[in-house]
Design an enzyme around this catalytic site. Structure first.
Site, PDB file in Angstrom:
ATOM      1  N   HIS A  14       0.834  -1.218   0.000  1.00 57.45           N
ATOM      2  CA  HIS A  14       0.000   0.000   0.000  1.00 57.45           C
ATOM      3  C   HIS A  14       0.862   1.259   0.000  1.00 57.45           C
ATOM      4  O   HIS A  14       0.411   2.312  -0.383  1.00 57.45           O
ATOM      5  CB  HIS A  14      -0.963   0.007   1.203  1.00 57.45           C
ATOM      6  CG  HIS A  14      -0.287   0.206   2.519  1.00 57.45           C
ATOM      7  ND1 HIS A  14       0.535  -0.747   3.087  1.00 57.45           N
ATOM      8  CD2 HIS A  14      -0.283   1.255   3.377  1.00 57.45           C
ATOM      9  CE1 HIS A  14       0.997  -0.281   4.236  1.00 57.45           C
ATOM     10  NE2 HIS A  14       0.512   0.920   4.439  1.00 57.45           N
TER      11      HIS A  14
ATOM     12  N   LYS B  59       9.678  -2.471   3.461  1.00 57.33           N
ATOM     13  CA  LYS B  59      10.877  -2.337   4.307  1.00 57.33           C
ATOM     14  C   LYS B  59      10.861  -3.400   5.375  1.00 57.33           C
ATOM     15  O   LYS B  59       9.821  -3.692   5.961  1.00 57.33           O
ATOM     16  CB  LYS B  59      10.820  -0.943   4.965  1.00 57.33           C
ATOM     17  CG  LYS B  59      11.986  -0.597   5.811  1.00 57.33           C
ATOM     18  CD  LYS B  59      12.912   0.353   5.078  1.00 57.33           C
ATOM     19  CE  LYS B  59      14.231   0.567   5.770  1.00 57.33           C
ATOM     20  NZ  LYS B  59      15.110  -0.611   5.752  1.00 57.33           N
TER      21      LYS B  59
ATOM     22  N   ASP C 126       4.074   6.037  11.651  1.00 54.73           N
ATOM     23  CA  ASP C 126       3.964   6.920  10.473  1.00 54.73           C
ATOM     24  C   ASP C 126       5.206   6.917   9.592  1.00 54.73           C
ATOM     25  O   ASP C 126       5.682   7.978   9.172  1.00 54.73           O
ATOM     26  CB  ASP C 126       3.633   8.358  10.911  1.00 54.73           C
ATOM     27  CG  ASP C 126       2.255   8.443  11.546  1.00 54.73           C
ATOM     28  OD1 ASP C 126       1.354   7.706  11.096  1.00 54.73           O
ATOM     29  OD2 ASP C 126       2.088   9.205  12.509  1.00 54.73           O
TER      30      ASP C 126
ATOM     31  N   LYS D 258      10.176  -8.649   5.002  1.00 51.82           N
ATOM     32  CA  LYS D 258      11.195  -9.301   5.844  1.00 51.82           C
ATOM     33  C   LYS D 258      11.883 -10.363   5.012  1.00 51.82           C
ATOM     34  O   LYS D 258      11.267 -10.985   4.141  1.00 51.82           O
ATOM     35  CB  LYS D 258      10.544  -9.969   7.053  1.00 51.82           C
ATOM     36  CG  LYS D 258      11.502 -10.155   8.205  1.00 51.82           C
ATOM     37  CD  LYS D 258      11.722  -8.828   8.909  1.00 51.82           C
ATOM     38  CE  LYS D 258      12.474  -8.942  10.188  1.00 51.82           C
ATOM     39  NZ  LYS D 258      12.309  -7.726  11.000  1.00 51.82           N
TER      40      LYS D 258
ATOM     41  N   SER E 177      15.807   4.003  10.198  1.00 51.49           N
ATOM     42  CA  SER E 177      16.109   3.519   8.841  1.00 51.49           C
ATOM     43  C   SER E 177      15.442   4.419   7.805  1.00 51.49           C
ATOM     44  O   SER E 177      16.007   4.693   6.738  1.00 51.49           O
ATOM     45  CB  SER E 177      15.591   2.095   8.646  1.00 51.49           C
ATOM     46  OG  SER E 177      16.545   1.161   9.095  1.00 51.49           O
TER      47      SER E 177
HETATM   48  P1  NAD Z   1      21.095  -9.861  17.282  1.00 54.12           P
HETATM   49  O1  NAD Z   1      21.458 -10.984  16.421  1.00 54.12           O
HETATM   50  O2  NAD Z   1      21.918  -8.627  17.257  1.00 54.12           O
HETATM   51  O3  NAD Z   1      20.980 -10.322  18.805  1.00 54.12           O
HETATM   52  C1  NAD Z   1      20.207 -11.365  19.257  1.00 54.12           C
HETATM   53  C2  NAD Z   1      20.774 -11.791  20.608  1.00 54.12           C
HETATM   54  O4  NAD Z   1      19.899 -12.756  21.197  1.00 54.12           O
HETATM   55  C3  NAD Z   1      22.150 -12.436  20.495  1.00 54.12           C
HETATM   56  O5  NAD Z   1      23.005 -11.880  21.467  1.00 54.12           O
HETATM   57  C4  NAD Z   1      21.871 -13.915  20.773  1.00 54.12           C
HETATM   58  O6  NAD Z   1      22.973 -14.565  21.378  1.00 54.12           O
HETATM   59  C5  NAD Z   1      20.672 -13.823  21.697  1.00 54.12           C
HETATM   60  N1  NAD Z   1      19.838 -15.018  21.710  1.00 54.12           N
HETATM   61  C6  NAD Z   1      19.495 -15.808  20.677  1.00 54.12           C
HETATM   62  N2  NAD Z   1      18.677 -16.786  21.064  1.00 54.12           N
HETATM   63  C7  NAD Z   1      18.518 -16.624  22.395  1.00 54.12           C
HETATM   64  C8  NAD Z   1      17.797 -17.326  23.375  1.00 54.12           C
HETATM   65  N3  NAD Z   1      17.071 -18.391  23.065  1.00 54.12           N
HETATM   66  N4  NAD Z   1      17.840 -16.879  24.647  1.00 54.12           N
HETATM   67  C9  NAD Z   1      18.570 -15.795  24.970  1.00 54.12           C
HETATM   68  N5  NAD Z   1      19.280 -15.090  24.079  1.00 54.12           N
HETATM   69  C10 NAD Z   1      19.258 -15.494  22.804  1.00 54.12           C
HETATM   70  O7  NAD Z   1      19.561  -9.527  16.910  1.00 54.12           O
HETATM   71  P2  NAD Z   1      18.793  -8.161  17.097  1.00 54.12           P
HETATM   72  O8  NAD Z   1      18.962  -7.369  15.864  1.00 54.12           O
HETATM   73  O9  NAD Z   1      19.110  -7.578  18.416  1.00 54.12           O
HETATM   74  O10 NAD Z   1      17.276  -8.691  17.081  1.00 54.12           O
HETATM   75  C11 NAD Z   1      16.664  -9.241  18.229  1.00 54.12           C
HETATM   76  C12 NAD Z   1      15.157  -9.173  18.063  1.00 54.12           C
HETATM   77  O11 NAD Z   1      14.766  -7.808  17.867  1.00 54.12           O
HETATM   78  C13 NAD Z   1      14.609  -9.947  16.876  1.00 54.12           C
HETATM   79  O12 NAD Z   1      13.317 -10.408  17.198  1.00 54.12           O
HETATM   80  C14 NAD Z   1      14.483  -8.860  15.803  1.00 54.12           C
HETATM   81  O13 NAD Z   1      13.529  -9.195  14.820  1.00 54.12           O
HETATM   82  C15 NAD Z   1      14.036  -7.697  16.652  1.00 54.12           C
HETATM   83  N6  NAD Z   1      14.279  -6.379  16.069  1.00 54.12           N
HETATM   84  C16 NAD Z   1      15.534  -5.996  15.680  1.00 54.12           C
HETATM   85  C17 NAD Z   1      15.715  -4.716  15.164  1.00 54.12           C
HETATM   86  C18 NAD Z   1      17.074  -4.181  14.799  1.00 54.12           C
HETATM   87  O14 NAD Z   1      17.175  -2.980  14.481  1.00 54.12           O
HETATM   88  N7  NAD Z   1      18.119  -4.955  14.821  1.00 54.12           N
HETATM   89  C19 NAD Z   1      14.618  -3.847  15.004  1.00 54.12           C
HETATM   90  C20 NAD Z   1      13.361  -4.274  15.436  1.00 54.12           C
HETATM   91  C21 NAD Z   1      13.211  -5.535  15.961  1.00 54.12           C
END
Ligand code: NAD
Length: 472
Positions: A66, A71, A100, A107, A363
């Site tokens: 939409h 992203k 917004d 993904k 972003s």
């Molecule tokens: P990342 O890879 O930087 O870090 C994930 C961390 O979680 C690692 O340190 C890993 O060792 C740990 N981990 C993995 N499995 C685990 C478990 N079972 N128990 C405990 N720790 C565990 O990832 P991230 O970018 O920080 O993303 C984490 C979450 O946040 C994901 O759900 C992602 O979709 C969400 N997210 C990330 C962003 C971003 O900007 N990076 C933005 C929005 C949402």
């Protein structure tokens, strides 16, 4: 770990349906919003460093067109599958709407454990992933713009922008094909920590609402609140850092290898240094070890921030969670069944598609920077400083009192890129929080904050689809 029986995408849709029932939109329109528009599953060979060949499975899902571009991050994890990318892409659609950001949701992911591949192997498969997306028109500044997610970071984004621009050297806006890049490759200051900073802003804002804190049996304000964070990656690490900076007391940390807990508080910088040195959280002086990492989530605290992965708090362990507030740093960490159990106990859940939206918001700023080819603040910083100095001089003349050099230096600062990014982040997150509370309160006990955030997103996307009509 016992997962709830329905899939991640079904869980997102269950939450969507609960909110949709509170709106007046036509069922056909709701179906258009809810559906995932395109999913691309592809495989390609990777030659490992030892000469072996491995077939790699990869996906990209574009949930809603939409608004364009779509992203969403790219995830490297063994849990990646079609259902997961569709669920995460859907959450991105709703997330962008809530804060917004004028994008649809997407993904992507590669099904690997990135820790078991060398840097060269990761580079080869990241570049090939990008190449495959280019072939199918699933990437581009106006088409679909990836970003980091679980298992990826600025390094992978740099490989992607390099591959994309090598394939399309005449595209003036080519660097906007991906965000979360290193600064030297067109990244923006503040992006790396934006998601965690946003989670901390949201947590602080929620704690400042005295009425909500009273309902939880807590005093207003973040200072002194006991916090447990799960996952010390990009999101969890920055969240922990900013929460401590703002006065919260970190009592527990949870990682792959287990959890640590100290009711008197953990010195986060020392824990971080300890983990870097020993490769483990465990055996941190003064803290108790918890070998079963999920039990780390069940310890006494006021606020729990799951910031690792989805499906961490399920119907099975929800009754043992002691936190009064859960702030979803990760996407989908609390299943929809667990949400119901926790809501019955009055736990306040700040939902993922609002709480962790700081990343996509910044972003968006990076994308704007790339399109304009100029750093935010570059043209106005000095002009602002001089204007402030003129105002201070006028005040000095009128009051016959001189400011000290330090006072002038403090008051006459123009905004640079990081100031502007952080200001935009804080303003958006705080404004959205109060809008979501208002929507929740309008629904008289029928909506929690998650449902309110879905209602907000559905209403905004519905207007968009209605205006666009159906082609042809
Ligand atoms: P990342 O890879 O930087 O870090 C994930 C961390 O979680 C690692 O340190 C890993 O060792 C740990 N981990 C993995 N499995 C685990 C478990 N079972 N128990 C405990 N720790 C565990 O990832 P991230 O970018 O920080 O993303 C984490 C979450 O946040 C994901 O759900 C992602 O979709 C969400 N997210 C990330 C962003 C971003 O900007 N990076 C933005 C929005 C949402």
């Amino acid at each position: 770990m016992a997962n709830d029986p329905i899939s991640f995408f079904e869980q997102v849709n269950r939450n969507f349906d609960r909110a949709a029932a509170l709106t007046n939109h036509h069922p056909g329109l709701l179906a258009i919003i809810k559906n995932c528009n395109s999913v691309y599953h592809f495989t390609f060979p990777l030659e490992r460093d030892n000469g072996e060949v491995e077939v790699i499975h990869a996906w990209r899902a574009e949930h809603s067109h939409h608004k364009l571009p779509t992203k969403g991050g790219i995830r490297y994890s063994l849990g990646v599958n079609e259902d997961e990318v569709m669920a995460l892409a859907a959450l991105m659609t709703y997330k962008c709407a809530v804060v917004d950001v004028p994008f649809g949701g997407a993904k992507g992911g590669i099904r690997i454990d990135s820790r078991t591949y060398s840097k060269d192997e990761l580079e080869r498969l990241t570049r090939r992933y990008c190449f495959e997306l280019v072939k199918k028109n699933f990437i581009g500044p106006g088409i679909d713009v990836p970003a980091p997610d679980f298992g990826t970071g600025p390094r992978e984004m740099a490989w992607i922008v390099d591959t994309f621009t090598a394939l399309a050297p005449d595209k003036l806006e080519g660097t906007a094909c991906v965000t979360g890049k290193p600064i030297a490759q067109g990244g923006i200051r503040g992006r790396a920590e934006a998601t965690g900073r946003g989670v901390a802003i949201v947590t602080c804002e929620a704690c400042n609402v005295a009425e909500d804190m009273k309902a939880l049996g807590l005093t207003p304000g973040l200072a002194g609140k006991r916090v447990i964070v799960q996952g010390l990656g990009n999101v969890g690490h920055n969240t922990a850092k900013f929460l401590v900076e703002q006065g919260a007391v970190l009592v527990g940390l949870v990682e792959y290898e287990g959890a640590i807990y100290n009711p008197k508080g953990l010195d986060y910088e020392k824990v971080w240094a300890h983990r870097l040195e020993t490769k483990s959280l465990l055996d941190f002086p003064g803290a108790a070890n918890i070998a079963n990492r999920l039990e780390g989530l069940e310890q006494e605290c006021d606020i729990l921030v799951p910031a690792a992965l989805e499906n961490q708090i399920t119907a099975e362990n929800a009754p043992r969670i002691k936190a009064r507030m859960i702030v979803e740093g990760a996407n989908g960490p609390v299943t929809s069944e667990a949400s119901e159990t926790l809501a019955e106990r009055g736990v306040l859940i700040i939902p993922d598609h609002y709480a962790n939206a700081g990343g996509v918001l910044v972003s968006y700023f990076e994308w704007l920077k790339n399109l304009s080819h100029v750093r935010f603040g570059r043209m106005e910083k000095r002009f602002e400083e001089q204007a402030y100095r003129r105002i201070l001089k006028t005040v000095e003349r009128k009051t016959q009192r001189a400011f000290s050099e330090q006072e002038i230096a403090d008051a006459a600062q123009g905004a640079d890129e990081l100031d502007l990014v952080n200001s935009g982040l804080e303003d958006t997150m705080v404004t959205a929080y109060h809008r979501l509370r208002e929507i929740r309160n309008q629904h008289d006990g029928k909506a929690d904050l998650r449902t309110a955030a879905f209602v907000d997103a559905i209403d905004k996307i519905a207007v968009c689809y209605q205006d666009l009509g159906i082609f042809p």
